[in-house]
Design a protein around this motif. Structure first.
Motif, mmCIF file in Angstrom:
data_model
loop_
_atom_site.group_PDB
_atom_site.id
_atom_site.type_symbol
_atom_site.label_atom_id
_atom_site.label_comp_id
_atom_site.label_asym_id
_atom_site.label_seq_id
_atom_site.Cartn_x
_atom_site.Cartn_y
_atom_site.Cartn_z
ATOM 1 N N ALA A 96 0.892 -1.194 -0.116
ATOM 2 C CA ALA A 96 -0.111 0.100 -0.106
ATOM 3 C C ALA A 96 0.927 1.285 -0.124
ATOM 4 C CB ALA A 96 -0.881 0.067 1.276
ATOM 5 N N ASN A 97 0.655 2.082 -0.957
ATOM 6 C CA ASN A 97 1.570 3.367 -1.245
ATOM 7 C C ASN A 97 0.723 4.648 -0.959
ATOM 8 O OD1 ASN A 97 3.682 1.602 -2.493
ATOM 9 N ND2 ASN A 97 2.126 1.457 -3.985
ATOM 10 N N ALA A 98 1.130 5.372 0.098
ATOM 11 C CA ALA A 98 0.278 6.240 0.747
ATOM 12 C C ALA A 98 0.246 7.606 -0.109
ATOM 13 C CB ALA A 98 0.930 6.863 2.255
ATOM 14 N N ILE A 99 1.210 8.014 -0.729
ATOM 15 C CA ILE A 99 1.261 9.241 -1.364
ATOM 16 C C ILE A 99 0.942 9.011 -2.752
ATOM 17 C CG2 ILE A 99 2.902 10.913 -2.179
ATOM 18 C CD1 ILE A 99 2.205 11.165 0.523
ATOM 19 N N SER A 100 1.234 7.917 -3.603
ATOM 20 C CA SER A 100 0.786 7.507 -4.890
ATOM 21 C C SER A 100 -0.776 7.015 -5.128
ATOM 22 C CB SER A 100 1.603 6.924 -5.736
ATOM 23 O OG SER A 100 1.758 5.492 -5.083
ATOM 24 N N ASP A 101 -1.235 6.941 -3.771
ATOM 25 C CA ASP A 101 -2.837 6.595 -3.620
ATOM 26 C C ASP A 101 -3.279 5.406 -4.300
ATOM 27 O OD1 ASP A 101 -3.034 8.986 -2.443
ATOM 28 O OD2 ASP A 101 -3.834 9.902 -4.309
ATOM 29 N N ASN A 102 -2.133 4.005 -4.390
ATOM 30 C CA ASN A 102 -2.588 2.964 -5.075
ATOM 31 C C ASN A 102 -1.798 1.823 -4.290
ATOM 32 O OD1 ASN A 102 0.273 3.273 -5.561
ATOM 33 N ND2 ASN A 102 0.114 3.529 -7.748
ATOM 34 N N ASP A 136 -7.542 7.719 -1.365
ATOM 35 C CA ASP A 136 -6.602 8.621 -0.911
ATOM 36 C C ASP A 136 -5.848 8.194 0.194
ATOM 37 O OD1 ASP A 136 -5.405 10.988 -0.661
ATOM 38 O OD2 ASP A 136 -7.152 12.121 0.000
ATOM 39 N N GLN A 137 -4.429 8.066 0.041
ATOM 40 C CA GLN A 137 -3.530 7.908 1.189
ATOM 41 C C GLN A 137 -3.476 6.341 1.641
ATOM 42 O OE1 GLN A 137 -2.615 11.072 3.948
ATOM 43 N NE2 GLN A 137 -3.298 12.635 2.343
ATOM 44 N N PRO A 138 -3.737 5.284 1.074
ATOM 45 C CA PRO A 138 -3.978 4.090 1.682
ATOM 46 C C PRO A 138 -2.784 3.818 2.631
ATOM 47 C CG PRO A 138 -3.103 3.938 -0.612
ATOM 48 C CD PRO A 138 -3.357 5.402 -0.373
ATOM 49 N N HIS A 139 -2.887 3.654 3.863
ATOM 50 C CA HIS A 139 -1.915 3.307 4.655
ATOM 51 C C HIS A 139 -1.718 1.674 5.084
ATOM 52 C CE1 HIS A 139 -1.324 7.584 5.149
ATOM 53 N NE2 HIS A 139 -0.518 7.151 6.269
ATOM 54 N N PHE A 140 -2.787 0.922 4.818
ATOM 55 C CA PHE A 140 -2.561 -0.605 5.203
ATOM 56 C C PHE A 140 -3.318 -1.309 4.264
ATOM 57 C CE2 PHE A 140 -3.129 -3.968 8.327
ATOM 58 C CZ PHE A 140 -2.107 -3.769 9.021
ATOM 59 N N VAL A 141 -2.909 -2.367 4.005
ATOM 60 C CA VAL A 141 -3.592 -3.502 3.157
ATOM 61 C C VAL A 141 -3.671 -4.981 3.869
ATOM 62 C CG1 VAL A 141 -1.203 -4.225 1.826
ATOM 63 C CG2 VAL A 141 -3.467 -4.439 0.714
ATOM 64 N N ILE A 142 -4.733 -5.638 3.388
ATOM 65 C CA ILE A 142 -4.886 -7.104 4.093
ATOM 66 C C ILE A 142 -5.399 -7.944 2.819
ATOM 67 C CG2 ILE A 142 -5.347 -6.414 6.418
ATOM 68 C CD1 ILE A 142 -8.553 -6.752 5.913
ATOM 69 N N THR A 143 -5.038 -9.176 2.976
ATOM 70 C CA THR A 143 -5.878 -10.087 1.955
ATOM 71 C C THR A 143 -6.576 -10.894 2.700
ATOM 72 O OG1 THR A 143 -3.867 -11.817 2.412
ATOM 73 C CG2 THR A 143 -3.386 -10.164 0.881
ATOM 74 N N THR A 144 -7.757 -11.420 1.968
ATOM 75 C CA THR A 144 -8.782 -12.084 2.559
ATOM 76 C C THR A 144 -9.892 -12.682 1.134
ATOM 77 O OG1 THR A 144 -10.393 -12.635 4.133
ATOM 78 C CG2 THR A 144 -10.538 -10.391 2.973
ATOM 79 N N ASP A 145 -10.798 -13.157 1.255
ATOM 80 C CA ASP A 145 -11.906 -13.493 0.415
ATOM 81 C C ASP A 145 -13.081 -13.054 0.757
ATOM 82 O OD1 ASP A 145 -13.140 -14.690 -1.584
ATOM 83 O OD2 ASP A 145 -13.016 -16.720 -1.078
ATOM 84 N N PHE A 146 -13.517 -11.875 0.190
ATOM 85 C CA PHE A 146 -14.806 -11.349 0.529
ATOM 86 C C PHE A 146 -15.674 -11.816 -0.057
ATOM 87 C CE2 PHE A 146 -11.524 -7.957 1.500
ATOM 88 C CZ PHE A 146 -11.963 -7.786 2.702
ATOM 89 N N ASN A 147 -15.784 -12.457 -1.174
ATOM 90 C CA ASN A 147 -17.150 -12.878 -2.150
ATOM 91 C C ASN A 147 -17.029 -14.397 -1.968
ATOM 92 O OD1 ASN A 147 -14.719 -12.992 -3.747
ATOM 93 N ND2 ASN A 147 -15.880 -12.412 -5.519
#
Length: 455
Positions: free
Chosen positions: A56-62, A84-95
């Motif tokens: 997760a890239n906080a300044i490039s928003d991606n 805008d400003q992603p600070h954290f990412v997780i992995t799971t199966d939502f569907n």
């Protein structure tokens, strides 16, 4: 003088001569990602059996998705806009389609973004959901026991936790909130702390210097918060069983006190106080837990933002840890994760380095409890095991100023020789039987290592 150069080379590579832990940079590390990478996670996004990375890239928003090659390397990052400003990412199966999905906590627009995976390493466009104020992290579990992945999101701007119950389609029911959890909540995780089969929550609080525990009822609601003091400004929290009693414990990375704190669980959802603290580097930010040296005990690795390194602390199985051993990564490491990136059965490390716009990968170079380097495939030794003489073939190593050192099982250098040409013979006749490690240098740089058995 040669022994001195050997020590310098080991330190420059982030290796330790006698420590029972060893990490070395993957040959192609670091890997370019977006701007200000804050968080990194690993999963197999294309179902090829190889560990991949997402950052997760906080300044490039991606986010940056990097597909692993199973040998410690990664393809060029594919960047996907999330919010805008992603600070954290997780992995799971939502569907519930058996394919890995992603979710990010976006501090700039007070949202959570969900990206559904197609099982080939690609993801659908992000769908965003509003939550609390400036969410820095999120966790996923099934909080209401309906078989669908739910989310819990920390909200430091309002000192609460947002609960998002999943519908099983990648969407969520209206958000509910748990208020007055702690001051400036930062990192949130989910686990079953009291063994009742229901997902609980643990969350660090930056300003109140404590951890909040919320025990789940199994219907999407939680008990009133209970707080436990740890070190100053706890940024991150992980679970482990550090004293091997079958009860989940907690470890926090304390940014303000340059320590990690251990809270031992009592098995009923409570924790024994006071917390025990251990020194690490300057401004620790993120933790990960695994058995790094293969002794069956949980160890810890923590990023030290101000030192540009990772501290690894080996657990002793009774709730304590060895002194930190440090390994250099990129500039300003913020996030950390572990996985087996080169398919050798050992836990490796990856960090998100927010000052470098890259991710570092450190490969675990332990063999039978002895620190060894990753490029052993470039060295041929025969016969091995050997009783008298061994021949060392260095034809696959392109170096000009080669020399070797032979270390015994406790890390002592028992032989040093310059290498003339690519083939050399070493006399082991007077050496005791046992395991040795051969190190090959190009000038001051350690370039390869290999295990040698003396019969």
């Amino acid at each position: 003088m040669k022994k001195h150069l050997f020590t310098i080379a080991m330190l420059a590579l982030g290796l330790s001569v006698n420590a029972q832990v060893c990490f070395a940079p993957s040959g192609t590390s670091p890997f370019t990602v977006g701007t200000w990478p804050f968080s990194v996670k690993s999963a197999d996004f294309n179902a090829d059996g190889k560990a991949d990375l997402v950052v997760a890239n906080a300044i490039s928003d991606n986010i940056s998705v990097l597909m692993g090659n199973g040998a410690g390397g990664f393809a060029n990052a594919v960047n996907i806009y999330v919010g805008d400003q992603p600070h954290f990412v997780i992995t799971t199966d939502f569907n519930a389609d058996g394919k890995i999905d992603l979710a990010t906590a976006n501090t700039g627009d007070n949202s959570v973004s969900v990206l559904l995976g197609n099982g080939t390493g690609s993801f659908a466009s992000a769908v965003s959901f509003p939550v609390g104020t400036q969410p820095p992290s999120l966790a996923s579990a099934d909080f209401n026991l309906d078989g669908n992945a739910d989310l819990a999101v920390a909200s430091p701007g309002t000192n609460h936790v947002a609960i998002m119950l999943g519908t099983g389609t990648g969407s969520f029911a209206p958000v509910t909130y748990i208020n007055n959890t702690g001051t400036q909540p930062h990192c949130i995780i989910s686990a079953d702390f009291n063994g009742d089969g229901r997902a609980d929550l643990a969350m660090t609080n930056d300003f109140s210097n404590d951890v909040t525990i919320l025990k789940g009822y199994g219907n999407g609601s939680f008990t009133s918060p209970t707080n436990y003091s740890v070190g100053a400004t706890p940024y991150s929290v992980v679970t482990g069983d550090f004293n091997i009693d079958g009860k989940l414990d907690l470890a926090t990375a304390n940014y303000g006190s340059n320590t990690i704190s251990i809270l031992r669980g009592n098995g009923t959802g409570g924790f024994i106080t006071p917390a025990t603290s251990f020194s690490v580097g300057a401004n620790p930010t993120s933790l990960t837990c695994a058995d790094f040296n293969g002794d069956g005990k949980d160890d810890l690795a923590v990023t030290n933002q101000a030192n540009n390194n990772v501290s690894v602390l080996l657990g002793n199985g009774i709730g304590s840890f060895s002194a930190a051993v440090n390994f250099t990564v990129g500039n300003g490491p913020q996030g950390i994760t572990h996985a087996d990136f080169n398919a050798d059965g050992k836990h490796d490390l990856a960090t998100a380095n927010f000052n470098n716009t890259n991710a570092s990968v450190l490969l675990n170079c332990m063999i039978m409890g002895i620190a060894t380097f990753v490029n052993e495939q470039n060295v041929s030794i025969y016969p091995n095991p050997a009783s008298n003489f061994i021949t060392i073939d260095l034809n696959q190593i392109t170096a000009y100023d080669k020399k070797i050192e032979l270390l015994n099982s406790i890390g002592q250098v028992v032989l040093e020789e310059e290498v003339n040409g690519n083939l050399m013979t070493v006399n082991l006749t007077d050496r005791p039987a046992g395991l040795y490690v051969l190190k090959i240098f190009d000038g001051k740089s350690l370039i390869a290592m290999k295990k040698v058995m003396k019969q």
